[in-house]
Design a protein around this motif. Structure first.
Motif, mmCIF file in Angstrom:
data_model
loop_
_atom_site.group_PDB
_atom_site.id
_atom_site.type_symbol
_atom_site.label_atom_id
_atom_site.label_comp_id
_atom_site.label_asym_id
_atom_site.label_seq_id
_atom_site.Cartn_x
_atom_site.Cartn_y
_atom_site.Cartn_z
ATOM 1 N N SER A 33 63.858 16.026 17.554
ATOM 2 C CA SER A 33 64.630 15.275 18.545
ATOM 3 C C SER A 33 65.695 14.444 17.838
ATOM 4 O O SER A 33 65.661 14.268 16.622
ATOM 5 N N TRP A 34 66.609 13.913 18.637
ATOM 6 C CA TRP A 34 67.723 13.115 18.141
ATOM 7 C C TRP A 34 67.804 11.841 18.964
ATOM 8 O O TRP A 34 67.668 11.874 20.184
ATOM 9 N N ALA A 35 68.018 10.731 18.301
ATOM 10 C CA ALA A 35 68.245 9.459 18.987
ATOM 11 C C ALA A 35 69.497 8.830 18.411
ATOM 12 O O ALA A 35 69.668 8.796 17.186
ATOM 13 N N GLN A 36 70.367 8.336 19.291
ATOM 14 C CA GLN A 36 71.563 7.634 18.827
ATOM 15 C C GLN A 36 71.136 6.457 17.966
ATOM 16 O O GLN A 36 70.090 5.850 18.195
ATOM 17 N N MET A 37 71.942 6.125 16.986
ATOM 18 C CA MET A 37 71.667 4.979 16.129
ATOM 19 C C MET A 37 71.695 3.722 17.000
ATOM 20 O O MET A 37 72.698 3.446 17.657
ATOM 21 N N PRO A 38 70.594 2.985 17.048
ATOM 22 C CA PRO A 38 70.565 1.775 17.886
ATOM 23 C C PRO A 38 71.600 0.752 17.408
ATOM 24 O O PRO A 38 71.823 0.597 16.216
ATOM 25 N N ALA A 39 72.191 0.078 18.343
ATOM 26 C CA ALA A 39 73.155 -0.973 18.002
ATOM 27 C C ALA A 39 72.428 -2.088 17.265
ATOM 28 O O ALA A 39 71.329 -2.484 17.654
ATOM 29 N N GLY A 52 58.023 4.139 6.029
ATOM 30 C CA GLY A 52 57.191 5.010 6.866
ATOM 31 C C GLY A 52 57.347 6.472 6.479
ATOM 32 O O GLY A 52 56.367 7.224 6.425
ATOM 33 N N ASN A 53 58.588 6.883 6.208
ATOM 34 C CA ASN A 53 58.839 8.257 5.764
ATOM 35 C C ASN A 53 58.155 8.541 4.432
ATOM 36 O O ASN A 53 57.577 9.612 4.229
ATOM 37 N N LEU A 54 58.230 7.588 3.524
ATOM 38 C CA LEU A 54 57.607 7.750 2.210
ATOM 39 C C LEU A 54 56.091 7.883 2.350
ATOM 40 O O LEU A 54 55.474 8.750 1.727
ATOM 41 N N MET A 55 55.493 7.042 3.190
ATOM 42 C CA MET A 55 54.048 7.141 3.428
ATOM 43 C C MET A 55 53.688 8.488 4.048
ATOM 44 O O MET A 55 52.693 9.112 3.667
ATOM 45 N N LEU A 56 54.507 8.965 4.977
ATOM 46 C CA LEU A 56 54.275 10.256 5.621
ATOM 47 C C LEU A 56 54.330 11.393 4.606
ATOM 48 O O LEU A 56 53.437 12.252 4.566
ATOM 49 N N LEU A 57 55.362 11.405 3.757
ATOM 50 C CA LEU A 57 55.489 12.471 2.753
ATOM 51 C C LEU A 57 54.354 12.410 1.731
ATOM 52 O O LEU A 57 53.855 13.458 1.295
ATOM 53 N N ASN A 58 53.922 11.206 1.362
ATOM 54 C CA ASN A 58 52.786 11.086 0.444
ATOM 55 C C ASN A 58 51.504 11.587 1.092
ATOM 56 O O ASN A 58 50.682 12.237 0.444
ATOM 57 N N ALA A 59 51.307 11.289 2.381
ATOM 58 C CA ALA A 59 50.121 11.773 3.088
ATOM 59 C C ALA A 59 50.128 13.299 3.169
ATOM 60 O O ALA A 59 49.089 13.946 2.971
ATOM 61 N N ILE A 60 51.288 13.885 3.425
ATOM 62 C CA ILE A 60 51.388 15.348 3.487
ATOM 63 C C ILE A 60 51.078 15.958 2.121
ATOM 64 O O ILE A 60 50.407 16.981 2.031
ATOM 65 N N ALA A 61 51.532 15.308 1.059
ATOM 66 C CA ALA A 61 51.240 15.808 -0.295
ATOM 67 C C ALA A 61 49.739 15.813 -0.546
ATOM 68 O O ALA A 61 49.195 16.756 -1.134
ATOM 69 N N VAL A 62 49.050 14.785 -0.075
ATOM 70 C CA VAL A 62 47.593 14.731 -0.247
ATOM 71 C C VAL A 62 46.916 15.815 0.588
ATOM 72 O O VAL A 62 46.016 16.507 0.116
ATOM 73 N N ILE A 63 47.369 15.993 1.832
ATOM 74 C CA ILE A 63 46.785 17.012 2.706
ATOM 75 C C ILE A 63 46.989 18.402 2.125
ATOM 76 O O ILE A 63 46.088 19.244 2.154
ATOM 77 N N ASP A 64 48.178 18.649 1.590
ATOM 78 C CA ASP A 64 48.506 19.978 1.063
ATOM 79 C C ASP A 64 47.907 20.258 -0.307
ATOM 80 O O ASP A 64 47.916 21.394 -0.762
ATOM 81 N N GLN A 65 47.413 19.227 -0.963
ATOM 82 C CA GLN A 65 46.850 19.419 -2.297
ATOM 83 C C GLN A 65 45.618 20.311 -2.201
ATOM 84 O O GLN A 65 44.725 20.054 -1.396
ATOM 85 N N PRO A 66 45.577 21.376 -2.998
ATOM 86 C CA PRO A 66 44.415 22.263 -2.938
ATOM 87 C C PRO A 66 43.152 21.521 -3.350
ATOM 88 O O PRO A 66 43.170 20.671 -4.240
ATOM 89 N N GLU A 136 64.353 13.120 14.292
ATOM 90 C CA GLU A 136 62.900 13.065 14.174
ATOM 91 C C GLU A 136 62.400 14.497 14.148
ATOM 92 O O GLU A 136 62.610 15.249 15.095
ATOM 93 N N ILE A 137 61.748 14.865 13.047
ATOM 94 C CA ILE A 137 61.259 16.227 12.886
ATOM 95 C C ILE A 137 59.797 16.175 12.447
ATOM 96 O O ILE A 137 59.442 15.464 11.517
ATOM 97 N N TYR A 138 58.973 16.910 13.170
ATOM 98 C CA TYR A 138 57.550 16.992 12.860
ATOM 99 C C TYR A 138 57.384 18.123 11.845
ATOM 100 O O TYR A 138 57.405 19.294 12.200
ATOM 101 N N VAL A 139 57.217 17.758 10.572
ATOM 102 C CA VAL A 139 57.277 18.733 9.487
ATOM 103 C C VAL A 139 55.927 19.317 9.085
ATOM 104 O O VAL A 139 55.881 20.236 8.284
ATOM 105 N N HIS A 140 54.834 18.806 9.646
ATOM 106 C CA HIS A 140 53.509 19.300 9.251
ATOM 107 C C HIS A 140 52.603 19.343 10.473
ATOM 108 O O HIS A 140 52.524 18.370 11.220
ATOM 109 N N PRO A 141 51.900 20.461 10.681
ATOM 110 C CA PRO A 141 51.074 20.589 11.887
ATOM 111 C C PRO A 141 49.882 19.635 11.941
ATOM 112 O O PRO A 141 49.366 19.361 13.016
ATOM 113 N N LEU A 147 59.026 12.835 10.608
ATOM 114 C CA LEU A 147 59.898 12.360 9.547
ATOM 115 C C LEU A 147 61.157 11.884 10.263
ATOM 116 O O LEU A 147 61.730 12.621 11.069
ATOM 117 N N ARG A 148 61.572 10.652 10.026
ATOM 118 C CA ARG A 148 62.722 10.059 10.719
ATOM 119 C C ARG A 148 63.856 9.879 9.719
ATOM 120 O O ARG A 148 63.765 9.044 8.828
#
Length: 191
Positions: A33-39, A52-66, A136-141, A147-148
């Motif tokens: 989705s897309w949201a206009q930049m808030p004033a 928040g994005n950094l925490m999300l990417l770190n969580a995905i790295a942990v989930i994806d770790q074999p 806003e893109i949901y990058v992991h199921p 990810l914003r």
């Protein structure tokens, strides 16, 4: 300085980084989705979004770790840790499905995300060229959070990502590399 001033995209000054940054990508049909930049979006709000994005990417790295199955029978501690990890994976999956069921997930779109650009097909991001906003893109199921990424619409189907803090940029590049490597492996095994 207003945070919207820092949201404008900046080109990389590294020669030769263009091809690699545009080749390593995440491609797929994902909720977006897309949201206009808030004033008046402040630097503090940008910092919170990036953290928040950094925490999300770190969580995905942990989930994806074999999961380690190195055959080491070092005792009950290893077995207990494996069971706890499996239970956390299951809990994460169940919570994500529950949240998906009761939340408004954006429409699916065919997208490509690189470290610098975002491409999409269709009218998923109804924004005019030159407008700034947040993709806003949901990058992991298994992760019910998007990810914003702040971006500027360049043309129909193309958005230039804004300059990101170095730690977030590195985490995004590592995430994209892991996704690219996984896709290459899947293509090779399909032959």
């Amino acid at each position: 300085m207003n945070a919207t001033d820092s949201a404008l995209p900046q080109q990389s000054s590294e020669p030769g980084s263009t091809e690699l940054a545009d080749t390593i990508c995440l491609e797929g049909v994902l909720p977006v989705s897309w949201a206009q930049m808030p004033a008046g979006f402040t630097d503090t709000e940008f910092t919170a979004m990036h953290e928040g994005n950094l925490m999300l990417l770190n969580a995905i790295a942990v989930i994806d770790q074999p999961q380690s199955g190195d055959g080491d029978d070092s005792g009950l501690l290893h077995q207990d840790m494996f069971r706890i990890e499996a239970k956390l994976d299951l809990l994460t999956s169940l919570v994500t499905r529950l949240l998906d069921k009761y939340s408004l997930v954006p429409p699916l779109a065919s997208v490509t995300l690189t470290a610098r650009q975002f491409h999409w097909h269709g009218n998923v991001l109804p924004a005019e060229p030159g407008s700034s906003g947040i993709i806003e893109i949901y990058v992991h199921p298994l992760v019910a959070a998007p990810l914003r990424l702040p971006a500027r619409i360049e043309s129909a189907g193309v958005a230039q990502l804004s300059e990101l803090p170095l730690s977030l940029k590195n985490a995004l590049e590592k995430f994209l590399f892991r996704q690219h490597r996984r896709r290459v492996a899947e293509l090779r095994s399909a032959r």
